[in-house]
Write a protein that holds these residues in place. Structure first.
Motif, PDB file in Angstrom:
ATOM      1  N   GLY A  78       0.819  -1.204   0.000  1.00 57.89           N
ATOM      2  CA  GLY A  78       0.000   0.000   0.000  1.00 57.89           C
ATOM      3  C   GLY A  78       0.855   1.256   0.000  1.00 57.89           C
ATOM      4  O   GLY A  78       0.496   2.271  -0.616  1.00 57.89           O
ATOM      5  N   LYS A  79       1.999   1.184   0.679  1.00 56.78           N
ATOM      6  CA  LYS A  79       2.902   2.335   0.742  1.00 56.78           C
ATOM      7  C   LYS A  79       3.664   2.512  -0.571  1.00 56.78           C
ATOM      8  O   LYS A  79       3.778   3.624  -1.091  1.00 56.78           O
ATOM      9  CB  LYS A  79       3.883   2.158   1.908  1.00 56.78           C
ATOM     10  CG  LYS A  79       3.195   2.047   3.259  1.00 56.78           C
ATOM     11  CD  LYS A  79       4.147   1.529   4.331  1.00 56.78           C
ATOM     12  CE  LYS A  79       3.398   1.218   5.622  1.00 56.78           C
ATOM     13  NZ  LYS A  79       4.262   0.585   6.636  1.00 56.78           N
ATOM     14  N   MET A  80       4.170   1.408  -1.111  1.00 61.30           N
ATOM     15  CA  MET A  80       4.959   1.513  -2.339  1.00 61.30           C
ATOM     16  C   MET A  80       4.111   1.873  -3.549  1.00 61.30           C
ATOM     17  O   MET A  80       4.587   2.508  -4.496  1.00 61.30           O
ATOM     18  CB  MET A  80       5.714   0.199  -2.598  1.00 61.30           C
ATOM     19  CG  MET A  80       6.830  -0.054  -1.612  1.00 61.30           C
ATOM     20  SD  MET A  80       7.930  -1.416  -2.093  1.00 61.30           S
ATOM     21  CE  MET A  80       6.834  -2.832  -1.901  1.00 61.30           C
ATOM     22  N   GLN A  81       2.856   1.471  -3.537  1.00 61.53           N
ATOM     23  CA  GLN A  81       2.005   1.752  -4.684  1.00 61.53           C
ATOM     24  C   GLN A  81       1.550   3.203  -4.749  1.00 61.53           C
ATOM     25  O   GLN A  81       0.824   3.586  -5.660  1.00 61.53           O
ATOM     26  CB  GLN A  81       0.823   0.782  -4.713  1.00 61.53           C
ATOM     27  CG  GLN A  81       1.267  -0.615  -5.125  1.00 61.53           C
ATOM     28  CD  GLN A  81       0.174  -1.655  -5.066  1.00 61.53           C
ATOM     29  OE1 GLN A  81      -0.805  -1.503  -4.345  1.00 61.53           O
ATOM     30  NE2 GLN A  81       0.338  -2.722  -5.815  1.00 61.53           N
ATOM     31  N   THR A  82       2.017   4.023  -3.800  1.00 61.42           N
ATOM     32  CA  THR A  82       1.845   5.473  -3.946  1.00 61.42           C
ATOM     33  C   THR A  82       2.849   5.997  -4.971  1.00 61.42           C
ATOM     34  O   THR A  82       2.755   7.160  -5.390  1.00 61.42           O
ATOM     35  CB  THR A  82       2.077   6.191  -2.606  1.00 61.42           C
ATOM     36  OG1 THR A  82       3.407   5.922  -2.142  1.00 61.42           O
ATOM     37  CG2 THR A  82       1.077   5.713  -1.562  1.00 61.42           C
ATOM     38  N   GLY A  83       3.813   5.152  -5.352  1.00 61.50           N
ATOM     39  CA  GLY A  83       4.801   5.519  -6.348  1.00 61.50           C
ATOM     40  C   GLY A  83       4.812   4.530  -7.495  1.00 61.50           C
ATOM     41  O   GLY A  83       3.847   3.810  -7.719  1.00 61.50           O
ATOM     42  N   MET A  84       5.930   4.502  -8.219  1.00 65.43           N
ATOM     43  CA  MET A  84       6.125   3.564  -9.315  1.00 65.43           C
ATOM     44  C   MET A  84       6.989   2.409  -8.804  1.00 65.43           C
ATOM     45  O   MET A  84       8.059   2.638  -8.235  1.00 65.43           O
ATOM     46  CB  MET A  84       6.832   4.265 -10.476  1.00 65.43           C
ATOM     47  CG  MET A  84       7.045   3.406 -11.706  1.00 65.43           C
ATOM     48  SD  MET A  84       5.521   3.049 -12.593  1.00 65.43           S
ATOM     49  CE  MET A  84       4.988   4.709 -13.040  1.00 65.43           C
ATOM     50  N   VAL A  85       6.516   1.178  -8.990  1.00 66.60           N
ATOM     51  CA  VAL A  85       7.246   0.013  -8.483  1.00 66.60           C
ATOM     52  C   VAL A  85       7.876  -0.747  -9.648  1.00 66.60           C
ATOM     53  O   VAL A  85       7.194  -1.119 -10.605  1.00 66.60           O
ATOM     54  CB  VAL A  85       6.324  -0.925  -7.685  1.00 66.60           C
ATOM     55  CG1 VAL A  85       7.141  -2.074  -7.078  1.00 66.60           C
ATOM     56  CG2 VAL A  85       5.600  -0.165  -6.585  1.00 66.60           C
ATOM     57  N   VAL A  86       9.192  -0.956  -9.552  1.00 60.79           N
ATOM     58  CA  VAL A  86       9.957  -1.635 -10.601  1.00 60.79           C
ATOM     59  C   VAL A  86      10.507  -2.940 -10.050  1.00 60.79           C
ATOM     60  O   VAL A  86      11.220  -2.942  -9.034  1.00 60.79           O
ATOM     61  CB  VAL A  86      11.122  -0.758 -11.093  1.00 60.79           C
ATOM     62  CG1 VAL A  86      11.930  -1.481 -12.174  1.00 60.79           C
ATOM     63  CG2 VAL A  86      10.613   0.578 -11.614  1.00 60.79           C
ATOM     64  N   TRP A  87      10.205  -4.038 -10.724  1.00 60.35           N
ATOM     65  CA  TRP A  87      10.755  -5.349 -10.340  1.00 60.35           C
ATOM     66  C   TRP A  87      11.966  -5.658 -11.209  1.00 60.35           C
ATOM     67  O   TRP A  87      11.837  -5.771 -12.433  1.00 60.35           O
ATOM     68  CB  TRP A  87       9.683  -6.424 -10.506  1.00 60.35           C
ATOM     69  CG  TRP A  87      10.165  -7.848 -10.266  1.00 60.35           C
ATOM     70  CD1 TRP A  87      11.277  -8.239  -9.596  1.00 60.35           C
ATOM     71  CD2 TRP A  87       9.522  -9.049 -10.702  1.00 60.35           C
ATOM     72  NE1 TRP A  87      11.383  -9.609  -9.566  1.00 60.35           N
ATOM     73  CE2 TRP A  87      10.305 -10.137 -10.244  1.00 60.35           C
ATOM     74  CE3 TRP A  87       8.352  -9.305 -11.431  1.00 60.35           C
ATOM     75  CZ2 TRP A  87       9.962 -11.459 -10.514  1.00 60.35           C
ATOM     76  CZ3 TRP A  87       8.018 -10.631 -11.683  1.00 60.35           C
ATOM     77  CH2 TRP A  87       8.812 -11.687 -11.228  1.00 60.35           C
ATOM     78  N   LEU A  88      13.143  -5.770 -10.595  1.00 62.28           N
ATOM     79  CA  LEU A  88      14.331  -6.238 -11.288  1.00 62.28           C
ATOM     80  C   LEU A  88      14.357  -7.753 -11.155  1.00 62.28           C
ATOM     81  O   LEU A  88      14.595  -8.286 -10.067  1.00 62.28           O
ATOM     82  CB  LEU A  88      15.595  -5.617 -10.684  1.00 62.28           C
ATOM     83  CG  LEU A  88      15.722  -4.089 -10.789  1.00 62.28           C
ATOM     84  CD1 LEU A  88      17.072  -3.632 -10.253  1.00 62.28           C
ATOM     85  CD2 LEU A  88      15.517  -3.603 -12.221  1.00 62.28           C
ATOM     86  N   ASP A  89      14.110  -8.437 -12.241  1.00 59.88           N
ATOM     87  CA  ASP A  89      13.927  -9.892 -12.231  1.00 59.88           C
ATOM     88  C   ASP A  89      15.136 -10.589 -12.824  1.00 59.88           C
ATOM     89  O   ASP A  89      15.588 -10.248 -13.928  1.00 59.88           O
ATOM     90  CB  ASP A  89      12.669 -10.241 -13.042  1.00 59.88           C
ATOM     91  CG  ASP A  89      12.315 -11.720 -12.957  1.00 59.88           C
ATOM     92  OD1 ASP A  89      12.770 -12.391 -12.003  1.00 59.88           O
ATOM     93  OD2 ASP A  89      11.579 -12.190 -13.847  1.00 59.88           O
ATOM     94  N   MET A  90      15.658 -11.568 -12.088  1.00 57.73           N
ATOM     95  CA  MET A  90      16.835 -12.323 -12.544  1.00 57.73           C
ATOM     96  C   MET A  90      16.693 -13.770 -12.120  1.00 57.73           C
ATOM     97  O   MET A  90      16.156 -14.062 -11.043  1.00 57.73           O
ATOM     98  CB  MET A  90      18.106 -11.712 -11.954  1.00 57.73           C
ATOM     99  CG  MET A  90      19.399 -12.424 -12.348  1.00 57.73           C
ATOM    100  SD  MET A  90      20.875 -11.675 -11.579  1.00 57.73           S
ATOM    101  CE  MET A  90      21.313 -10.477 -12.817  1.00 57.73           C
ATOM    102  N   GLU A  91      17.167 -14.673 -12.947  1.00 62.51           N
ATOM    103  CA  GLU A  91      17.118 -16.099 -12.624  1.00 62.51           C
ATOM    104  C   GLU A  91      17.978 -16.399 -11.391  1.00 62.51           C
ATOM    105  O   GLU A  91      19.076 -15.841 -11.257  1.00 62.51           O
ATOM    106  CB  GLU A  91      17.612 -16.931 -13.802  1.00 62.51           C
ATOM    107  CG  GLU A  91      16.689 -16.934 -15.006  1.00 62.51           C
ATOM    108  CD  GLU A  91      15.374 -17.620 -14.708  1.00 62.51           C
ATOM    109  OE1 GLU A  91      15.379 -18.613 -13.938  1.00 62.51           O
ATOM    110  OE2 GLU A  91      14.341 -17.164 -15.211  1.00 62.51           O
ATOM    111  N   PRO A  92      17.508 -17.288 -10.493  1.00 68.29           N
ATOM    112  CA  PRO A  92      18.272 -17.615  -9.284  1.00 68.29           C
ATOM    113  C   PRO A  92      19.700 -18.083  -9.569  1.00 68.29           C
ATOM    114  O   PRO A  92      20.625 -17.712  -8.846  1.00 68.29           O
ATOM    115  CB  PRO A  92      17.443 -18.738  -8.643  1.00 68.29           C
ATOM    116  CG  PRO A  92      16.053 -18.456  -9.071  1.00 68.29           C
ATOM    117  CD  PRO A  92      16.181 -17.936 -10.481  1.00 68.29           C
ATOM    118  N   LYS A  93      19.880 -18.874 -10.627  1.00 68.50           N
ATOM    119  CA  LYS A  93      21.231 -19.368 -10.939  1.00 68.50           C
ATOM    120  C   LYS A  93      22.155 -18.211 -11.318  1.00 68.50           C
ATOM    121  O   LYS A  93      23.355 -18.229 -11.019  1.00 68.50           O
ATOM    122  CB  LYS A  93      21.195 -20.404 -12.062  1.00 68.50           C
ATOM    123  CG  LYS A  93      20.707 -19.908 -13.401  1.00 68.50           C
ATOM    124  CD  LYS A  93      20.701 -21.023 -14.437  1.00 68.50           C
ATOM    125  CE  LYS A  93      20.213 -20.553 -15.804  1.00 68.50           C
ATOM    126  NZ  LYS A  93      21.045 -19.493 -16.378  1.00 68.50           N
TER     127      LYS A  93
END
Length: 224
Positions: free
Chosen positions: A118-133
């Motif tokens: 709820g707090k972060m969605q007051t802004g723009m949320v970016v997911w940096l996605d990377m494979e675990p390996k």
């Protein structure tokens, strides 16, 4: 809505700064929160984005917690457990999200608390996605990087990364935009793609004031 971006190669610094300046203008002070697994470079990219946008400030929630408590993240986990750490983390986010013009790197598990969204969605949320390996490959280049992360303690840190990502994916997927990463990606390239992916998101989801302006212009009404 979420959009993924492939990475460009060897982006020119002046091109990155021009695009970032446009983003800084269009965000109108909106904060940018980076989420994702440990080792994906959230702090590095958030700092780089704040630098190229100008007038934005970089913050790292883990660093704030360490300075506030006078102890490392690992020490906080050892003393208070994950539950205690998450409680402090939520309090820090509660303070941070009330400001504007921030590029905020968050801890990998901040998404595990619904109230944090709820707090972060007051802004723009970016997911940096990377494979675990790929995360493990990056972290294992420096044994201290693995050792200082309490959630990776044990004989199979890569397996724990995979388990954590699987558990958190539904939360990470709530981010506004997603940028896919590979170990060889450079900071400038990642930052450039973060900038452009957010710009694409804004174009696809114009704010209400922009829609009102377009309607007013179409009706021949001057918009101040």
């Amino acid at each position: 809505m979420r959009r993924s971006a492939g990475l460009s190669m060897e982006v020119e610094p002046h091109v990155l700064r021009l695009q970032a300046a446009e983003l800084g203008s269009r965000l109108r002070g909106t904060n940018v929160f980076f989420v994702g697994m440990m080792g994906t470079g959230k702090s590095t990219v958030a700092r780089a984005l704040a630098d190229v946008m100008g007038r934005y400030i970089f913050l790292d929630t883990d660093t704030i917690i360490e300075e506030l408590l006078g102890a490392s993240v690992g020490e906080v986990f050892a003393k208070d457990g994950e539950e205690g750490f998450r409680s402090v983390e939520s309090q820090v986010l509660d303070q941070v999200h009330s400001y504007v013009k921030m590029c905020v790197a968050t801890g990998g598990g901040i998404v595990s608390e619904n109230k944090n969204w709820g707090k972060m969605q007051t802004g723009m949320v970016v997911w940096l996605d990377m494979e675990p390996k790929d995360i493990f490959e990056r972290l294992s280049k420096d044994p201290e990087e693995v050792a200082k992360r309490p959630l990776l303690a044990g004989d199979d840190p890569q397996g724990k990364l995979e388990e954590l990502l699987e558990k958190r994916k539904p939360q990470y997927a709530q981010a506004d935009v997603t940028v896919q990463l590979k170990p060889e990606d450079g900071v400038d390239d990642i930052t450039y793609n973060v900038v452009n992916t957010i710009l694409e998101f804004i174009d696809s989801n114009p704010p209400k004031w922009q829609k009102w302006k377009e309607k007013a212009n179409a009706a021949g009404i001057e918009w101040a």
